[in-house]
Motif scaffolding. Structure first.
Motif, mmCIF file in Angstrom:
data_model
loop_
_atom_site.group_PDB
_atom_site.id
_atom_site.type_symbol
_atom_site.label_atom_id
_atom_site.label_comp_id
_atom_site.label_asym_id
_atom_site.label_seq_id
_atom_site.Cartn_x
_atom_site.Cartn_y
_atom_site.Cartn_z
ATOM 1 N N PHE A 91 1.012 -1.415 0.096
ATOM 2 C CA PHE A 91 0.015 0.488 -0.258
ATOM 3 C C PHE A 91 0.790 0.891 -0.103
ATOM 4 C CE2 PHE A 91 -2.537 -3.397 1.874
ATOM 5 C CZ PHE A 91 -4.233 -3.101 0.891
ATOM 6 N N PRO A 92 1.539 1.894 -1.103
ATOM 7 C CA PRO A 92 2.541 2.906 -0.754
ATOM 8 C C PRO A 92 1.032 4.034 -1.389
ATOM 9 C CG PRO A 92 2.288 2.062 -3.690
ATOM 10 C CD PRO A 92 2.081 0.650 -2.656
ATOM 11 N N THR A 93 2.337 5.015 -0.920
ATOM 12 C CA THR A 93 1.227 6.410 -0.964
ATOM 13 C C THR A 93 1.705 6.950 -2.272
ATOM 14 O OG1 THR A 93 3.120 7.616 0.206
ATOM 15 C CG2 THR A 93 1.538 7.268 1.214
ATOM 16 N N HIS A 94 1.289 7.863 -2.516
ATOM 17 C CA HIS A 94 0.995 8.718 -3.732
ATOM 18 C C HIS A 94 1.899 9.950 -4.000
ATOM 19 C CE1 HIS A 94 -0.150 11.443 -7.349
ATOM 20 N NE2 HIS A 94 0.118 10.596 -7.585
ATOM 21 N N SER A 95 1.984 10.676 -2.669
ATOM 22 C CA SER A 95 3.323 11.134 -2.415
ATOM 23 C C SER A 95 2.713 11.830 -1.070
ATOM 24 C CB SER A 95 1.971 13.165 -3.677
ATOM 25 O OG SER A 95 1.313 13.012 -2.478
ATOM 26 N N GLY A 96 4.048 12.302 -0.150
ATOM 27 C CA GLY A 96 4.065 12.176 0.917
ATOM 28 C C GLY A 96 4.195 10.496 1.978
ATOM 29 N N LEU A 97 4.072 10.383 3.305
ATOM 30 C CA LEU A 97 4.056 9.361 4.066
ATOM 31 C C LEU A 97 2.541 9.067 4.323
ATOM 32 C CD1 LEU A 97 6.828 10.313 6.054
ATOM 33 C CD2 LEU A 97 6.865 9.207 4.458
ATOM 34 N N THR A 98 1.676 10.035 4.456
ATOM 35 C CA THR A 98 0.001 9.335 5.319
ATOM 36 C C THR A 98 -0.447 9.596 3.980
ATOM 37 O OG1 THR A 98 0.376 11.189 6.705
ATOM 38 C CG2 THR A 98 -1.109 10.577 6.923
ATOM 39 N N ALA A 99 -1.369 8.501 4.326
ATOM 40 C CA ALA A 99 -2.726 8.602 4.027
ATOM 41 C C ALA A 99 -3.971 8.205 4.502
ATOM 42 C CB ALA A 99 -2.691 6.614 2.465
ATOM 43 N N LEU A 100 -4.782 8.408 3.759
ATOM 44 C CA LEU A 100 -6.356 7.726 4.495
ATOM 45 C C LEU A 100 -6.722 6.100 4.333
ATOM 46 C CD1 LEU A 100 -8.700 10.641 3.857
ATOM 47 C CD2 LEU A 100 -7.079 10.372 6.022
ATOM 48 N N MET A 101 -7.188 5.568 5.316
ATOM 49 C CA MET A 101 -7.912 4.144 5.033
ATOM 50 C C MET A 101 -9.703 4.419 6.275
ATOM 51 S SD MET A 101 -5.735 1.710 7.243
ATOM 52 C CE MET A 101 -7.101 0.433 7.210
ATOM 53 N N GLY A 102 -9.781 3.463 5.850
ATOM 54 C CA GLY A 102 -11.211 3.393 6.280
ATOM 55 C C GLY A 102 -11.214 2.088 7.490
ATOM 56 N N SER A 103 -11.417 2.792 8.090
ATOM 57 C CA SER A 103 -11.616 2.388 10.186
ATOM 58 C C SER A 103 -11.663 3.464 11.515
ATOM 59 C CB SER A 103 -9.875 2.309 10.250
ATOM 60 O OG SER A 103 -9.890 1.705 11.409
ATOM 61 N N PRO A 104 -13.007 2.472 11.862
ATOM 62 C CA PRO A 104 -12.127 1.284 12.256
ATOM 63 C C PRO A 104 -13.396 0.026 11.430
ATOM 64 C CG PRO A 104 -14.446 2.281 13.686
ATOM 65 C CD PRO A 104 -14.103 3.773 12.544
ATOM 66 N N LYS A 105 -15.008 0.362 10.586
ATOM 67 C CA LYS A 105 -15.265 -0.115 9.569
ATOM 68 C C LYS A 105 -14.021 -0.418 8.563
ATOM 69 C CE LYS A 105 -19.067 -1.583 7.221
ATOM 70 N NZ LYS A 105 -20.789 -0.628 6.502
ATOM 71 N N SER A 106 -13.529 -1.456 8.379
ATOM 72 C CA SER A 106 -12.565 -1.620 7.182
ATOM 73 C C SER A 106 -13.373 -1.642 6.027
ATOM 74 C CB SER A 106 -12.147 -3.093 7.035
ATOM 75 O OG SER A 106 -12.824 -3.521 7.085
ATOM 76 N N GLY A 107 -13.093 -1.434 4.437
ATOM 77 C CA GLY A 107 -13.385 -1.348 3.684
ATOM 78 C C GLY A 107 -14.721 0.149 3.162
ATOM 79 N N PHE A 108 -14.778 0.924 4.188
ATOM 80 C CA PHE A 108 -15.985 1.481 3.468
ATOM 81 C C PHE A 108 -15.166 3.150 4.273
ATOM 82 C CE2 PHE A 108 -18.843 4.731 4.650
ATOM 83 C CZ PHE A 108 -20.139 4.944 4.297
ATOM 84 N N LEU A 109 -15.063 4.595 3.577
ATOM 85 C CA LEU A 109 -14.867 5.246 4.129
ATOM 86 C C LEU A 109 -16.062 6.470 3.779
ATOM 87 C CD1 LEU A 109 -11.406 7.059 4.091
ATOM 88 C CD2 LEU A 109 -12.888 8.305 3.456
ATOM 89 N N GLU A 110 -16.607 7.515 4.068
ATOM 90 C CA GLU A 110 -17.220 8.207 3.414
ATOM 91 C C GLU A 110 -16.799 9.761 3.375
ATOM 92 O OE1 GLU A 110 -21.497 9.512 4.030
ATOM 93 O OE2 GLU A 110 -21.404 8.453 5.575
ATOM 94 N N ALA A 111 -16.607 10.442 2.911
ATOM 95 C CA ALA A 111 -16.787 12.542 2.389
ATOM 96 C C ALA A 111 -18.412 13.090 1.989
ATOM 97 C CB ALA A 111 -15.654 12.602 1.610
ATOM 98 N N SER A 112 -18.550 13.603 3.239
ATOM 99 C CA SER A 112 -19.214 14.679 2.560
ATOM 100 C C SER A 112 -19.210 16.134 2.609
ATOM 101 C CB SER A 112 -21.111 14.917 4.040
ATOM 102 O OG SER A 112 -21.180 13.312 4.284
ATOM 103 N N PHE A 113 -19.216 17.428 1.717
ATOM 104 C CA PHE A 113 -19.525 18.467 1.448
ATOM 105 C C PHE A 113 -20.411 18.999 2.359
ATOM 106 C CE2 PHE A 113 -17.484 15.295 -1.483
ATOM 107 C CZ PHE A 113 -16.126 15.513 -1.663
ATOM 108 N N LEU A 114 -20.030 20.574 2.636
ATOM 109 C CA LEU A 114 -20.802 21.495 3.396
ATOM 110 C C LEU A 114 -21.418 22.581 2.079
ATOM 111 C CD1 LEU A 114 -18.483 22.326 6.258
ATOM 112 C CD2 LEU A 114 -20.094 21.053 6.431
ATOM 113 N N TYR A 115 -20.712 22.081 1.187
ATOM 114 C CA TYR A 115 -21.453 23.249 -0.195
ATOM 115 C C TYR A 115 -21.071 22.123 -1.228
ATOM 116 C CZ TYR A 115 -20.559 26.959 3.113
ATOM 117 O OH TYR A 115 -20.316 27.757 3.879
#
Length: 193
Positions: A91-115
């Motif tokens: 699981f290499p990162t694309h840039s930098g050292l940090t990435a996001l993963m779905g947790s605590p429920k693996s395999g799922f991540l959600e992003a909601s936009f204010l606008y």
């Protein structure tokens, strides 16, 4: 060369669509930091009052920090997200050292936009097929993009790690990343109005 996986419900992507997305990398993009007061413009044009695209700088997050409202002032709130510095070379990162993963429920991540936004993208590395879905404010499906197979590093996958997934539609209020029974990482999460 960047590999992209795209499947729109209403439209077949064209070469011009991909070219337009590449051009948005340079114009009117802001790198958004989790730390208050930090802002780095990728274009030297100080006249741009409002950016059209925001790319999240995940490097300010601590390893294993739950990510939810850190980017709220930039217009996005995450659910079921964890900042990691992957120790698994698959699981290499694309840039930098940090990435996001779905947790605590693996395999799922959600992003909601204010606008509402019109385009959302991220570089994804996954152990399974993954679906990026965009929804309107009534949670009606607007568009989907599919990474059809796993793309772990050092595997026999036809897709390289960090494949760019993109959804485009008018008035996107939220997106979900779903890798059924799998793990994935996201890097360079970007959204455009």
């Amino acid at each position: 060369m960047v590999k992209r996986a795209t499947l729109q419900l209403d439209k077949i992507p064209t070469f011009e669509d991909a070219k337009a997305l590449d051009n948005s990398d340079v114009q009117n993009q802001v790198i958004a930091s989790a730390l208050r007061g930090q802002l780095e413009e990728t274009v030297g044009n100080q006249q741009a009052a409002v950016p059209t695209c925001i790319c999240l700088n995940l490097e300010d997050l601590k390893c294993f920090e739950p990510v939810d409202c850190q980017y709220e002032r930039w217009g996005v709130i995450f659910r079921n997200a964890l900042a990691i510095q992957p120790s698994n070379p698959a699981f290499p990162t694309h840039s930098g050292l940090t990435a996001l993963m779905g947790s605590p429920k693996s395999g799922f991540l959600e992003a909601s936009f204010l606008y509402p936004v019109n385009c959302v993208s991220a570089y994804v590395t996954s152990s399974q097929r993954i679906v990026l879905s965009a929804y309107d404010r009534d949670l009606q499906l607007l568009a989907q993009t599919v990474l059809p197979v796993a793309n772990l590093a050092n595997s026999d996958s036809a897709l390289s790690p960090n494949t760019l997934l993109t959804v485009t539609a008018n008035n996107i209020h939220s997106v979900t990343f779903c890798a059924f029974d799998g793990q994935f990482t996201l890097d360079d999460f970007r959204f455009c109005s």
